[in-house]
Design a protein around this motif. Structure first.
Motif, PDB file in Angstrom:
ATOM      1  N   LEU A  34       0.872  -1.168  -0.130  1.00 25.53           N
ATOM      2  CA  LEU A  34      -0.114  -0.101  -0.074  1.00 25.53           C
ATOM      3  C   LEU A  34       0.874   1.325   0.108  1.00 25.53           C
ATOM      4  CD1 LEU A  34      -2.772  -0.924   2.514  1.00 25.53           C
ATOM      5  CD2 LEU A  34      -2.688  -1.194   0.101  1.00 25.53           C
ATOM      6  N   LEU A  35       0.535   2.043  -0.843  1.00 24.26           N
ATOM      7  CA  LEU A  35       1.341   3.418  -0.919  1.00 24.26           C
ATOM      8  C   LEU A  35       0.470   4.600  -0.265  1.00 24.26           C
ATOM      9  CD1 LEU A  35       2.591   3.287  -4.477  1.00 24.26           C
ATOM     10  CD2 LEU A  35       3.816   2.793  -2.319  1.00 24.26           C
ATOM     11  N   TYR A  36       1.021   5.659   0.306  1.00 21.59           N
ATOM     12  CA  TYR A  36       0.325   6.905   0.515  1.00 21.59           C
ATOM     13  C   TYR A  36       1.198   8.200   0.264  1.00 21.59           C
ATOM     14  CZ  TYR A  36       3.981   7.253   4.235  1.00 21.59           C
ATOM     15  OH  TYR A  36       4.752   7.553   5.140  1.00 21.59           O
ATOM     16  N   SER A  37       0.644   9.211   0.100  1.00 21.39           N
ATOM     17  CA  SER A  37       1.198  10.440  -0.073  1.00 21.39           C
ATOM     18  C   SER A  37       2.081  10.942   1.017  1.00 21.39           C
ATOM     19  CB  SER A  37       0.007  11.794  -0.396  1.00 21.39           C
ATOM     20  OG  SER A  37      -0.741  11.409  -1.458  1.00 21.39           O
ATOM     21  N   PRO A  38       3.601  11.197   0.501  1.00 18.78           N
ATOM     22  CA  PRO A  38       4.432  11.378   1.736  1.00 18.78           C
ATOM     23  C   PRO A  38       4.038  12.721   2.304  1.00 18.78           C
ATOM     24  CG  PRO A  38       5.379  12.055  -0.684  1.00 18.78           C
ATOM     25  CD  PRO A  38       3.956  11.349  -0.843  1.00 18.78           C
ATOM     26  N   GLY A  39       4.065  12.363   3.663  1.00 24.72           N
ATOM     27  CA  GLY A  39       3.984  13.480   4.660  1.00 24.72           C
ATOM     28  C   GLY A  39       2.413  13.636   4.890  1.00 24.72           C
ATOM     29  N   ASN A  40       1.384  12.846   4.581  1.00 23.90           N
ATOM     30  CA  ASN A  40       0.221  12.726   4.645  1.00 23.90           C
ATOM     31  C   ASN A  40      -0.051  11.592   5.745  1.00 23.90           C
ATOM     32  OD1 ASN A  40      -2.637  12.634   4.635  1.00 23.90           O
ATOM     33  ND2 ASN A  40      -2.950  12.895   2.560  1.00 23.90           N
ATOM     34  N   TRP A  41       0.006  12.119   7.135  1.00 20.91           N
ATOM     35  CA  TRP A  41       0.104  11.173   8.269  1.00 20.91           C
ATOM     36  C   TRP A  41      -1.314  10.436   8.270  1.00 20.91           C
ATOM     37  CZ3 TRP A  41       4.760  10.458   7.818  1.00 20.91           C
ATOM     38  CH2 TRP A  41       5.727  11.570   7.509  1.00 20.91           C
ATOM     39  N   PRO A  42      -2.398  11.275   8.303  1.00 19.42           N
ATOM     40  CA  PRO A  42      -3.732  10.732   8.491  1.00 19.42           C
ATOM     41  C   PRO A  42      -3.914   9.489   7.159  1.00 19.42           C
ATOM     42  CG  PRO A  42      -4.018  12.997   8.573  1.00 19.42           C
ATOM     43  CD  PRO A  42      -2.576  12.836   8.037  1.00 19.42           C
ATOM     44  N   GLU A  43      -3.581   9.855   6.061  1.00 26.00           N
ATOM     45  CA  GLU A  43      -3.541   8.789   4.971  1.00 26.00           C
ATOM     46  C   GLU A  43      -2.723   7.690   5.295  1.00 26.00           C
ATOM     47  OE1 GLU A  43      -3.231   8.153   0.125  1.00 26.00           O
ATOM     48  OE2 GLU A  43      -2.250  10.105   1.262  1.00 26.00           O
ATOM     49  N   LEU A  44      -1.462   7.759   5.731  1.00 19.67           N
ATOM     50  CA  LEU A  44      -0.583   6.579   6.470  1.00 19.67           C
ATOM     51  C   LEU A  44      -1.424   6.079   7.449  1.00 19.67           C
ATOM     52  CD1 LEU A  44       1.947   5.047   6.821  1.00 19.67           C
ATOM     53  CD2 LEU A  44       2.785   6.823   8.059  1.00 19.67           C
ATOM     54  N   ALA A  45      -2.161   6.668   8.369  1.00 23.00           N
ATOM     55  CA  ALA A  45      -2.743   5.963   9.443  1.00 23.00           C
ATOM     56  C   ALA A  45      -3.943   5.251   8.581  1.00 23.00           C
ATOM     57  CB  ALA A  45      -3.305   6.937  10.455  1.00 23.00           C
ATOM     58  N   ASP A  46      -4.762   5.613   7.803  1.00 23.66           N
ATOM     59  CA  ASP A  46      -5.737   4.995   7.166  1.00 23.66           C
ATOM     60  C   ASP A  46      -5.205   3.593   6.356  1.00 23.66           C
ATOM     61  OD1 ASP A  46      -7.503   6.898   7.484  1.00 23.66           O
ATOM     62  OD2 ASP A  46      -7.497   7.931   5.625  1.00 23.66           O
ATOM     63  N   ARG A  47      -3.937   3.517   5.886  1.00 29.73           N
ATOM     64  CA  ARG A  47      -3.323   2.549   5.239  1.00 29.73           C
ATOM     65  C   ARG A  47      -2.959   1.392   6.367  1.00 29.73           C
ATOM     66  NH1 ARG A  47      -5.093   4.813   1.868  1.00 29.73           N
ATOM     67  NH2 ARG A  47      -4.606   5.501  -0.510  1.00 29.73           N
ATOM     68  N   LEU A  48      -2.500   1.996   7.441  1.00 31.18           N
ATOM     69  CA  LEU A  48      -2.024   0.933   8.457  1.00 31.18           C
ATOM     70  C   LEU A  48      -3.124   0.522   9.180  1.00 31.18           C
ATOM     71  CD1 LEU A  48       0.802   3.194  10.298  1.00 31.18           C
ATOM     72  CD2 LEU A  48       0.974   1.196   8.967  1.00 31.18           C
ATOM     73  N   GLU A  49      -4.382   1.128   9.169  1.00 30.67           N
ATOM     74  CA  GLU A  49      -5.576   0.690   9.804  1.00 30.67           C
ATOM     75  C   GLU A  49      -6.204  -0.732   8.815  1.00 30.67           C
ATOM     76  OE1 GLU A  49      -9.899   2.242  11.354  1.00 30.67           O
ATOM     77  OE2 GLU A  49      -8.629   3.563  10.412  1.00 30.67           O
ATOM     78  N   ALA A  50      -6.243  -0.125   7.467  1.00 30.40           N
ATOM     79  CA  ALA A  50      -6.599  -1.368   6.779  1.00 30.40           C
ATOM     80  C   ALA A  50      -5.943  -2.523   6.548  1.00 30.40           C
ATOM     81  CB  ALA A  50      -6.524  -0.830   5.023  1.00 30.40           C
ATOM     82  N   LEU A  51      -4.512  -2.491   6.848  1.00 31.49           N
ATOM     83  CA  LEU A  51      -3.767  -3.728   7.038  1.00 31.49           C
ATOM     84  C   LEU A  51      -4.041  -4.331   8.183  1.00 31.49           C
ATOM     85  CD1 LEU A  51      -0.428  -2.679   5.321  1.00 31.49           C
ATOM     86  CD2 LEU A  51      -2.274  -4.287   4.403  1.00 31.49           C
ATOM     87  N   ALA A  52      -4.124  -3.554   9.524  1.00 28.22           N
ATOM     88  CA  ALA A  52      -4.202  -4.052  10.760  1.00 28.22           C
ATOM     89  C   ALA A  52      -5.481  -5.009  10.958  1.00 28.22           C
ATOM     90  CB  ALA A  52      -4.187  -2.863  11.801  1.00 28.22           C
ATOM     91  N   GLN A  53      -6.451  -4.639  10.421  1.00 26.14           N
ATOM     92  CA  GLN A  53      -8.016  -5.024  10.536  1.00 26.14           C
ATOM     93  C   GLN A  53      -7.996  -6.273   9.521  1.00 26.14           C
ATOM     94  OE1 GLN A  53     -10.355  -1.565  10.781  1.00 26.14           O
ATOM     95  NE2 GLN A  53     -10.080  -1.402  12.814  1.00 26.14           N
ATOM     96  N   ASP A  54      -7.021  -6.132   8.589  1.00 30.39           N
ATOM     97  CA  ASP A  54      -7.611  -7.189   7.591  1.00 30.39           C
ATOM     98  C   ASP A  54      -6.523  -8.248   7.370  1.00 30.39           C
ATOM     99  OD1 ASP A  54      -8.266  -8.870   5.403  1.00 30.39           O
ATOM    100  OD2 ASP A  54      -9.310  -7.050   4.158  1.00 30.39           O
ATOM    101  N   ALA A  55      -6.502  -9.246   7.785  1.00 30.49           N
ATOM    102  CA  ALA A  55      -5.394 -10.551   7.583  1.00 30.49           C
ATOM    103  C   ALA A  55      -5.105 -11.091   6.398  1.00 30.49           C
ATOM    104  CB  ALA A  55      -5.559 -11.552   8.899  1.00 30.49           C
ATOM    105  N   LYS A  56      -6.563 -11.059   5.651  1.00 26.86           N
ATOM    106  CA  LYS A  56      -6.231 -11.818   4.522  1.00 26.86           C
ATOM    107  C   LYS A  56      -5.740 -10.531   3.417  1.00 26.86           C
ATOM    108  CE  LYS A  56     -10.254 -14.845   4.404  1.00 26.86           C
ATOM    109  NZ  LYS A  56     -11.793 -14.960   3.930  1.00 26.86           N
ATOM    110  N   LEU A  57      -6.061  -9.335   3.415  1.00 31.52           N
ATOM    111  CA  LEU A  57      -5.386  -8.574   2.759  1.00 31.52           C
ATOM    112  C   LEU A  57      -3.798  -8.388   2.852  1.00 31.52           C
ATOM    113  CD1 LEU A  57      -5.445  -5.791   0.955  1.00 31.52           C
ATOM    114  CD2 LEU A  57      -5.799  -4.480   3.009  1.00 31.52           C
ATOM    115  N   ARG A  58      -3.259  -8.416   4.251  1.00 27.22           N
ATOM    116  CA  ARG A  58      -2.011  -8.637   4.495  1.00 27.22           C
ATOM    117  C   ARG A  58      -1.282  -9.775   3.735  1.00 27.22           C
ATOM    118  NH1 ARG A  58      -3.422  -7.638  10.006  1.00 27.22           N
ATOM    119  NH2 ARG A  58      -2.744  -9.759  10.880  1.00 27.22           N
ATOM    120  N   ARG A  59      -2.033 -11.101   3.885  1.00 24.72           N
ATOM    121  CA  ARG A  59      -1.467 -12.165   3.072  1.00 24.72           C
ATOM    122  C   ARG A  59      -1.334 -11.999   1.785  1.00 24.72           C
ATOM    123  NH1 ARG A  59      -4.410 -15.027   7.165  1.00 24.72           N
ATOM    124  NH2 ARG A  59      -6.276 -15.308   5.936  1.00 24.72           N
ATOM    125  N   ARG A  60      -2.293 -11.418   1.068  1.00 23.62           N
ATOM    126  CA  ARG A  60      -2.454 -11.221  -0.413  1.00 23.62           C
ATOM    127  C   ARG A  60      -1.390 -10.232  -0.995  1.00 23.62           C
ATOM    128  NH1 ARG A  60      -4.431  -7.397  -3.817  1.00 23.62           N
ATOM    129  NH2 ARG A  60      -5.608  -6.247  -2.104  1.00 23.62           N
TER     130      ARG A  60
END
Length: 757
Positions: A345-371
């Protein structure tokens, strides 16, 4: 050939990819020796591999007593190179007194390093990073007159002060390996287009098999473990990563962050963590040995980066190779490694809320992490495994090593240098006295000058016969000289004026190009248009129609390919022996082999070339070394230049029987006239070979003029079917002291007095 790898510090914990590259290149059979400006701290040479590299690396700092001896040797034995390198060091710097003092320091280090390399018989110098060590390497290469190359990595190399000096480095480099397309594009914007061909993609790499041997660690705590391994410095954006973790926790995600590494921001980050009350959620263990990084990755659920600037992060490759889901900014070369929502997953550099969104998506979806982890692992294995990643630079270095065997650089002893200095002095005296002026020497004569290839320096270094090539910059210099001192044009135009008795105020000079090479169209034509001059291009029509190379080029590239491996060389020499030929020992073996092959009848020569191509499957002629096509030849004529015949198959006419000679002359002319829709009445003898029968056949075929390779000018008594010419190259008119092209030397060469020294 021994190849020197030079860095600011080697080995270095943050640059383990260089050590892996060195190891992989050595496994390819290349003789790599390592040099470093400074020594690593004890903590950076704990691993067994690091200790072995430390023991075999030569360090500039701290200097030893032989530093003084190196400079005394330079002043006493190589004064011209010493003075020239010092002048180059003073030019290659940013403004200011501090930069001036550093330039003197880099010069001192360069001479010290160069004398060590001379003793160890280094034949090529390669730098990683365009930093001060690259300046030292560049100066050392100029002092030793060795080829030099560079690997570019990240944005910092384009920032001040390195970025201000980078264009000069790019122009001097034999080749520039770029770790990402982004890096290559940034380098391309800094130099002229003729330098773009020397730049290519050479990825950093990881040892995929070794990393995959690490056993993953099952997370039984229930808390999502986020890892970042980086130097703790401002450009890594780690304060923003901590902020993103805080946002994640506020959203109710049970996560922790581990920041592995050391650097100037360590204390500030600790203060930030304590101030936010995240001491229980964020750990800063400091630097860990390289061997422990895979274990750190194996314990992570997510690998995250907060960087503002990067090149192509190797630790990100390691995380992907180990099957860890990754989040990274869209910076520099990262999108070339990590495809959004495919391998990470990529995010816009310096956009910490967007980084938090990406981390949240991975943290809550083990299948996404595996894929994402599975796709990331496959991506790294396909392009970033170290043994595949080094192939581009290994190929370029092995070519250089092969060229050094077959086309060794000119080495002059004291006598050769003295002769060159005497030649330069005579040329200057004649110029000052006016005796070598064109109007004095050639007022009533016709001068014909000939070039062959026009190649950027990076391609000339790859060509088997470099003395047959000038660079576009060198050609520009020649054309400007001709325009000042002569009345210039194509051979047909100048010869008609000369035959009609016209004697203009400036002597007549015809500009010609042999063989109709594609590089003439790409590089010579623009220079001729800029100078407002016309020229003649002599073309072997059969090679144009077939799209293949002239025999000596095919032979030269086959020999270079053969020299790159023991097996290929053995096959090459075995095929030569079947024709009672051999690769000569001693100086310039490839040139001497060509002279031997010239003695074969045309049919035997063609058969030999086919045999060698079969013996060496990699013996291909690159596209840039082929000839112009029919469309390009028409374009040459449309803008006012002349196209003349060079036979069908570039045969030497005295070797042909009467029927073949007539066919080569007549059919080549007829084909050109059908392509160009205009008459063709100028001819050039391949290899310059001409006897009475050949000259008579040229006249009977209807040509008005023909050029040999006999050196000299043409008078009213010269047979028009045996015109003389001057074959020009930049090496013969380069001043020994300044290494610049010299107008007095060119005047001396064209004057007819040139003694050949």
């Amino acid at each position: 050939m021994r190849i020197a790898f030079l860095t600011s510090q080697y080995p270095a914990t943050s640059h383990t990819f260089i050590r892996r590259e060195v190891s992989a290149l050595r496994s390819c059979g290349l003789d790599i020796c390592t040099y470093s400006v400074r020594q690593p701290e004890p903590a950076e040479r704990n691993a067994e591999e690091e200790q072995a590299e430390f023991a075999s690396t030569w360090y500039v700092v701290p200097p030893r007593i032989d530093l003084l001896w190196a400079h005394l040797r330079g002043v006493g034995l190589h004064p011209i190179a010493y003075a020239r390198t010092f002048a180059a060091a003073l030019r290659h710097r940013v403004p200011g007194y501090v930069a001036l003092s550093r330039a003197v320091l880099y010069f001192g280090e360069a001479v010290y390093l160069a004398e060590r390399m001379r003793a160890e018989k280094v034949g090529h110098i390669h730098n990683h990073f365009a930093n001060p060590a690259a300046t030292v390497g560049l100066l050392a290469s100029r002092y030793l007159d060795l080829p030099w190359s560079l690997t570019l990595h990240g944005i910092s190399e384009f920032d001040y002060p390195a970025g201000q000096l980078l264009p000069d480095k790019l122009r001097h480099a034999d080749f520039v390996a770029c770790v990402a397309h982004f890096t290559r594009a940034q380098a391309m914007r800094m130099v002229e287009p003729e330098h773009w061909p020397k730049m290519f993609i050479n990825r950093c790499g990881v040892d995929v098999d070794r990393i995959r041997a690490t056993e993953p660690v099952t997370n039984s705590s229930g808390r999502v473990r986020i890892l970042c391994v980086a130097r703790l410095s401002p450009e890594k954006g780690l304060a923003g990563l901590i902020h993103a973790l805080q946002l994640l926790l506020e959203r109710g995600v049970d996560a922790e962050l581990r920041l592995v590494g050391d650097g100037p921001d360590l204390q500030r980050l600790r203060v930030q963590v304590e101030g936010l009350g995240l001491g229980e959620r964020v750990s800063l263990p400091g630097r860990v040995p390289e061997s422990d990084v895979p274990q750190e990755l194996a314990r992570a659920d997510i690998f995250a980066m907060g960087s503002f600037m990067e090149g192509l992060p190797v630790v990100l490759m390691e995380a992907l190779a180990l099957g860890v889901a990754c989040v990274a900014p869209r910076v520099a070369g990262i999108p070339e490694l990590l495809e959004d929502n495919v391998s990470g997953l990529l995010y816009s550099p310096g956009n910490w809320p967007e980084l938090a969104d990406r981390l949240e998506a991975l943290a809550q979806d083990a299948k996404l992490r595996r894929r994402l982890a599975e796709a990331g692992r496959a991506r790294v294995a396909a392009e970033f495994d170290i043994h595949a990643a080094v192939r581009p630079v290994a190929s370029r270095l092995s070519l250089l090593a092969a060229r050094e065997q077959l086309v060794p650089r000119e080495k002059r002893g004291a006598l050769g240098t003295a002769k060159r200095l005497a030649r330069d002095a005579i040329g200057r005296v004649l110029a000052l006295s006016g005796q070598s002026r064109a109007a004095v020497r050639h007022g009533d004569n016709l001068t014909v000058v000939t070039f062959h290839r026009v190649l950027p320096e990076s391609l000339r270094r790859q060509y088997p016969f470099p003395r047959l090539a000038v660079t576009p910059e060198e050609l520009r210099w020649f054309l400007d000289y001709f325009a000042r001192h002569y009345s210039c044009g194509s051979l047909a135009e100048c010869h008609r004026r000369f035959a009609a008795g016209e004697r203009p105020q400036k002597p007549l000079l015809a500009i010609t190009f042999d063989d109709g090479q594609r590089d003439n169209f790409e590089y010579a034509l623009p220079e001729l248009q800029r100078a407002g001059l016309n020229a003649s291009f002599f073309v072997p029509t059969g090679h144009v129609a077939r799209g293949d190379a002239i025999w000596h080029d095919a032979l030269g590239f086959a020999a270079l390919a053969a020299a790159r491996s023991v097996k290929a060389r053995k096959a090459f020499e075995q095929r030569l022996s079947q024709w009672s030929l051999q690769l000569p020992a001693g100086p310039r073996p490839l040139d001497r082999l060509v002279e031997s092959v010239k003695t074969l009848p045309p049919s035997d020569r063609r058969e030999l070339i086919d045999d060698l191509r079969c013996a060496v499957p990699d013996a291909t002629v690159p596209p840039w070394a082929l000839l112009m096509n029919e469309r390009q030849l028409r374009c040459v004529c449309d803008v006012g230049h002349e196209v003349g015949s060079h036979t069908i198959n570039h045969v030497m006419l005295p070797q042909c029987d009467a029927d073949e000679r007539r066919r080569e002359l007549a059919e080549s002319r007829n084909v050109l006239e059908s392509w160009l829709d205009q008459s063709v009445d100028s001819f050039c003898y391949p290899n310059g070979d001409c006897d009475d029968a050949s000259a008579q056949a040229v006249a009977e075929a209807g040509y008005s003029r023909a050029v040999t390779t006999a050196s000299g000018v043409n008078t009213s008594a010269t047979d028009p079917t045996r015109l003389h010419r001057h074959d020009l190259d930049a090496f013969a008119v380069r001043d020994q002291l300044t290494q610049k092209l010299s107008a007095p030397l060119l005047a001396f060469r064209l004057s007819g007095w040139f003694p050949g020294v």
